[in-house]
Write a protein that holds these residues in place. Sequence first.
Motif, mmCIF file in Angstrom:
data_model
loop_
_atom_site.group_PDB
_atom_site.id
_atom_site.type_symbol
_atom_site.label_atom_id
_atom_site.label_comp_id
_atom_site.label_asym_id
_atom_site.label_seq_id
_atom_site.Cartn_x
_atom_site.Cartn_y
_atom_site.Cartn_z
ATOM 1 N N TRP A 65 0.767 -1.064 -0.198
ATOM 2 C CA TRP A 65 0.094 0.038 0.140
ATOM 3 C C TRP A 65 0.893 1.325 0.072
ATOM 4 C CZ3 TRP A 65 -5.217 -1.390 0.154
ATOM 5 C CH2 TRP A 65 -5.622 -2.739 0.320
ATOM 6 N N LEU A 66 0.997 2.074 -1.042
ATOM 7 C CA LEU A 66 1.681 3.296 -1.178
ATOM 8 C C LEU A 66 0.869 4.561 -1.008
ATOM 9 C CD1 LEU A 66 3.592 2.314 -4.550
ATOM 10 C CD2 LEU A 66 4.278 1.881 -2.160
ATOM 11 N N LEU A 67 1.331 5.148 0.218
ATOM 12 C CA LEU A 67 0.629 6.503 0.696
ATOM 13 C C LEU A 67 1.090 7.743 0.117
ATOM 14 C CD1 LEU A 67 0.891 4.878 4.100
ATOM 15 C CD2 LEU A 67 -0.971 4.400 2.612
ATOM 16 N N THR A 68 0.456 8.550 -0.476
ATOM 17 C CA THR A 68 0.554 9.864 -0.615
ATOM 18 C C THR A 68 0.982 10.703 0.600
ATOM 19 O OG1 THR A 68 -1.720 10.644 -0.695
ATOM 20 C CG2 THR A 68 -0.511 9.813 -2.928
ATOM 21 N N TYR A 69 1.495 11.759 0.580
ATOM 22 C CA TYR A 69 1.780 12.543 1.650
ATOM 23 C C TYR A 69 0.562 12.971 2.323
ATOM 24 C CZ TYR A 69 3.141 16.629 4.675
ATOM 25 O OH TYR A 69 3.384 17.615 5.590
ATOM 26 N N ASP A 70 -0.575 13.313 1.552
ATOM 27 C CA ASP A 70 -1.892 13.753 1.818
ATOM 28 C C ASP A 70 -2.584 12.677 2.555
ATOM 29 O OD1 ASP A 70 -1.497 16.284 0.871
ATOM 30 O OD2 ASP A 70 -2.440 15.729 -1.053
ATOM 31 N N ALA A 71 -2.394 11.359 2.026
ATOM 32 C CA ALA A 71 -3.058 10.307 2.772
ATOM 33 C C ALA A 71 -2.259 10.085 4.243
ATOM 34 C CB ALA A 71 -2.908 9.083 1.894
ATOM 35 N N LEU A 72 -1.027 10.083 4.138
ATOM 36 C CA LEU A 72 -0.508 10.100 5.739
ATOM 37 C C LEU A 72 -0.927 11.228 6.738
ATOM 38 C CD1 LEU A 72 3.291 9.467 4.241
ATOM 39 C CD2 LEU A 72 2.087 7.853 5.609
ATOM 40 N N ASP A 85 -3.170 -6.598 8.738
ATOM 41 C CA ASP A 85 -2.355 -7.973 9.079
ATOM 42 C C ASP A 85 -0.895 -7.573 8.775
ATOM 43 O OD1 ASP A 85 -1.945 -9.194 6.342
ATOM 44 O OD2 ASP A 85 -3.931 -9.299 6.431
ATOM 45 N N ASN A 86 0.043 -8.408 9.395
ATOM 46 C CA ASN A 86 1.373 -8.620 9.104
ATOM 47 C C ASN A 86 1.859 -8.816 7.729
ATOM 48 O OD1 ASN A 86 1.885 -7.603 11.828
ATOM 49 N ND2 ASN A 86 2.035 -9.714 12.412
ATOM 50 N N GLY A 87 1.075 -9.233 6.990
ATOM 51 C CA GLY A 87 1.104 -9.669 5.467
ATOM 52 C C GLY A 87 1.204 -8.348 4.539
ATOM 53 N N GLN A 88 0.782 -7.317 4.989
ATOM 54 C CA GLN A 88 0.803 -6.148 4.281
ATOM 55 C C GLN A 88 1.931 -5.175 4.273
ATOM 56 O OE1 GLN A 88 -1.971 -6.340 2.203
ATOM 57 N NE2 GLN A 88 -2.212 -8.096 3.680
ATOM 58 N N GLU A 89 2.466 -4.576 3.482
ATOM 59 C CA GLU A 89 3.495 -3.891 3.351
ATOM 60 C C GLU A 89 3.122 -2.265 3.053
ATOM 61 O OE1 GLU A 89 7.772 -3.157 1.071
ATOM 62 O OE2 GLU A 89 5.989 -3.799 -0.030
ATOM 63 N N LEU A 90 3.687 -1.084 3.867
ATOM 64 C CA LEU A 90 3.227 0.083 3.651
ATOM 65 C C LEU A 90 4.651 0.970 3.221
ATOM 66 C CD1 LEU A 90 1.605 0.710 6.864
ATOM 67 C CD2 LEU A 90 0.605 0.024 4.742
ATOM 68 N N GLY A 91 4.119 1.672 2.097
ATOM 69 C CA GLY A 91 5.281 2.348 1.207
ATOM 70 C C GLY A 91 4.779 3.935 1.033
ATOM 71 N N ILE A 92 5.550 4.444 0.239
ATOM 72 C CA ILE A 92 5.250 5.907 -0.130
ATOM 73 C C ILE A 92 4.719 6.110 -1.582
ATOM 74 C CG2 ILE A 92 6.148 8.278 -0.426
ATOM 75 C CD1 ILE A 92 7.782 7.636 2.066
ATOM 76 N N PHE A 93 3.748 6.768 -1.966
ATOM 77 C CA PHE A 93 3.304 7.082 -3.242
ATOM 78 C C PHE A 93 3.773 8.746 -3.651
ATOM 79 C CE2 PHE A 93 0.640 8.252 -7.288
ATOM 80 C CZ PHE A 93 0.933 6.983 -7.913
ATOM 81 N N TYR A 148 11.101 3.666 8.202
ATOM 82 C CA TYR A 148 11.235 4.098 6.832
ATOM 83 C C TYR A 148 10.738 3.127 5.812
ATOM 84 C CZ TYR A 148 13.797 8.214 8.427
ATOM 85 O OH TYR A 148 14.238 9.614 9.243
ATOM 86 N N PRO A 149 9.974 3.366 4.924
ATOM 87 C CA PRO A 149 9.583 2.125 3.946
ATOM 88 C C PRO A 149 10.663 2.057 3.237
ATOM 89 C CG PRO A 149 8.814 4.412 3.001
ATOM 90 C CD PRO A 149 9.461 4.762 4.413
ATOM 91 N N THR A 150 10.623 0.704 2.240
ATOM 92 C CA THR A 150 11.567 0.189 1.303
ATOM 93 C C THR A 150 11.036 0.359 -0.030
ATOM 94 O OG1 THR A 150 11.192 -1.994 1.753
ATOM 95 C CG2 THR A 150 12.782 -1.204 3.029
ATOM 96 N N SER A 151 9.582 0.622 -0.167
ATOM 97 C CA SER A 151 9.057 0.505 -1.459
ATOM 98 C C SER A 151 8.315 2.001 -1.637
ATOM 99 C CB SER A 151 8.014 -0.556 -1.281
ATOM 100 O OG SER A 151 8.371 -1.841 -1.446
ATOM 101 N N VAL A 152 8.498 2.413 -2.914
ATOM 102 C CA VAL A 152 7.873 3.475 -3.386
ATOM 103 C C VAL A 152 7.187 3.428 -4.630
ATOM 104 C CG1 VAL A 152 9.640 5.088 -2.125
ATOM 105 C CG2 VAL A 152 10.005 4.647 -4.591
ATOM 106 N N GLY A 153 6.622 4.405 -5.006
ATOM 107 C CA GLY A 153 5.790 4.426 -6.531
ATOM 108 C C GLY A 153 5.506 5.859 -6.778
ATOM 109 N N SER A 154 4.905 6.163 -8.117
ATOM 110 C CA SER A 154 4.355 7.106 -8.576
ATOM 111 C C SER A 154 4.171 6.904 -9.943
ATOM 112 C CB SER A 154 5.464 8.220 -8.528
ATOM 113 O OG SER A 154 6.361 8.352 -9.418
#
Length: 221
Positions: A65-72, A85-93, A148-154
């Motif tokens: 799940w990649l989160l924008t600044y506004d979503a954060l 659950d623990n199977g979900q990864e969080l990152g930045i969009f 800090y996340p290890t995954s990003v996207g855009s």
Amino acid sequence: MKKAIFFVAPFLLVFFSPNLVLAQNNEKFITVVNPVRISSYTKDPAESLKSEYAVIKERNLPATWLLTYDALENEGILSVLKNMDNGQELGIFLEISQNFSDAAGVEYHNTGFWHHATSVFLSGYTQEERKLLIDKVFEIFKNKLGFYPTSVGSWWTDSFSLSYMKGKYGITANLVCSDQFSTDGYQIWGQPWGIPYYPSKLHAGVPAVDKSVKLDIVNIQ
């Protein structure tokens, strides 16, 4: 990025002799990635996220799940995330908005259309401004979620920004939009179609030809 069920990988048939052919490799995989954004089209972002997660949870799938600044900054969204659950990864969009740029102390490029490349992409800003924007969104992510996340996207992230995030924050994966010839006033064209690759330090849309220019980040579309 988290791995879930499988997607057909490309294969190579190698002929050692007319009588010997290697069998096709049938290994398959898919990566589930969900950008989480604040949009004028969504009346209740937290409820939408909850519904989306319900589909993932019902099938017992891992996802990113990649989160924008506004979503954060949205407490409803954060509440849903913290109950995953623990199977979900969080990152930045990495989507630049007026709110995001103001928080980073960077002048927003208001073209009248939020989706224009010079407004929404990091590459629309100077390299120093990109650093400020990146540091700000990683800072709020760490403050809100504790790491800090290890995954990003855009929709598109340039090689300078990827190199900066790799060096400072240790990112390992980057989601990029698939090829599109002309949408929202910009083009992304010529990437390896549907195949993860290591991008070049010279251009994020081009696979690295050798280790000297390789960004040790996996690009997926």
